[in-house]
Design an enzyme around this catalytic site. Structure first.
Site, mmCIF file in Angstrom:
data_model
loop_
_atom_site.group_PDB
_atom_site.id
_atom_site.type_symbol
_atom_site.label_atom_id
_atom_site.label_comp_id
_atom_site.label_asym_id
_atom_site.label_seq_id
_atom_site.Cartn_x
_atom_site.Cartn_y
_atom_site.Cartn_z
ATOM 1 N N LYS A 87 0.840 -1.210 0.000
ATOM 2 C CA LYS A 87 0.000 0.000 0.000
ATOM 3 C C LYS A 87 0.871 1.255 0.000
ATOM 4 O O LYS A 87 0.689 2.150 -0.823
ATOM 5 C CB LYS A 87 -0.919 0.011 1.232
ATOM 6 C CG LYS A 87 -1.920 1.134 1.195
ATOM 7 C CD LYS A 87 -2.532 1.426 2.536
ATOM 8 C CE LYS A 87 -1.729 2.482 3.269
ATOM 9 N NZ LYS A 87 -2.293 2.895 4.541
ATOM 10 N N ASP B 94 -6.510 0.900 0.846
ATOM 11 C CA ASP B 94 -6.539 1.140 2.293
ATOM 12 C C ASP B 94 -7.924 0.740 2.815
ATOM 13 O O ASP B 94 -8.721 0.147 2.083
ATOM 14 C CB ASP B 94 -6.197 2.612 2.605
ATOM 15 C CG ASP B 94 -7.362 3.537 2.286
ATOM 16 O OD1 ASP B 94 -8.282 3.114 1.542
ATOM 17 O OD2 ASP B 94 -7.383 4.670 2.784
#
Ligand code: SF4
Length: 238
Positions: free
Chosen positions: A142, A161
């Site tokens: 991420k 996320d």
């Protein structure tokens, strides 16, 4: 005498020809179009001036709000403005400056470790490939996608996320539950040139409208395209 046969009316059984396909390319294109119009020029909410600062801010943002991270980073970057300065800082010094952020001890270790690798192995610059950037402690896929996408403009994947996870499932873009699998699904259906902005837009939408506990569907520009069972208001039958 002629008898009249009463015929019962034939039941016309219509085969449903309009089964909804949530992954219909036209629906996906409409979602992307609405998101782009709702959030024009959207950018990463973490304050930063370069790739290093964005990396640090993203490491700090794990399980913490961007607002909180934006409060601590000015003093942190003032005290240690470069990867070299951060690499030479002691852990207690870093911890002191980020102590209001959750998990500050492990994050201080990650930031210091990342700074050392950036200085010793990448000439003081954040690398521009997924494989290299993943070598930095505290940096998972991420964070790597955030830095590569938002700073370098390199779309290697989609940032997934907590907001992107929740909204992708509510909008039926995926049925998966892990970030890795959700990212793979999104990469298949979202055009590559929309990967970076799509996640920014979804994150904004998740913060402002499609919030976790009580989505504000009545204010949602995607409402007509959304069939989520978690909707709080609907303009159309499910
Ligand atoms: S209609 Fe509601 S559940 Fe669907 S995307 Fe909008 S806010 Fe989220």
């Amino acid at each position: 005498m002629a008898t009249t046969k009463t015929e019962s009316p034939k039941r016309v059984i219509k085969k449903s020809t309009n089964r909804r396909n949530p992954l219909d390319p036209k629906r996906i294109a409409a979602i992307l179009d609405i998101l782009a119009k709702t959030y024009p020029g959207v950018v990463c909410a973490l304050h930063h001036r370069n790739a290093w600062e964005l990396t640090v801010a993203t490491i700090l943002s794990a399980q913490c709000t961007d607002v909180r991270v934006n409060i601590v980073t000015p003093a942190l970057f003032k005290a240690f403005p470069t990867p070299k300065a951060m690499a030479e800082a002691s852990l207690p010094e870093i911890e002191e400056l980020i102590r209001t952020v959750g998990f500050f001890r492990s994050k201080a270790k990650s930031i210091q470790g990342a700074a050392r690798i950036v200085v010793n192995e990448f000439g003081g610059k954040i690398p521009q490939t997924m494989d290299e950037i993943l070598r930095l402690p505290g940096v998972a896929r991420k964070t790597a996608n955030v830095v590569l996408g938002s700073w370098y403009g390199i779309a290697v994947g989609v940032v997934v996320d907590t907001h992107v996870m929740r909204l992708s499932r509510r909008l039926e873009l995926t049925k998966q539950i892990t970030p890795q699998k959700i990212e793979l699904d999104l990469m298949k259906i979202i055009p590559e040139d929309r990967w970076i902005n799509f996640s920014h837009e979804l994150i904004h939408h998740g913060r402002q409208v499609c919030i976790a506990r009580k989505p504000r569907c009545i204010d949602c520009t995607l409402e007509k395209l959304c069939f989520s069972s978690e909707k709080t208001w609907t303009s159309h039958a499910h």
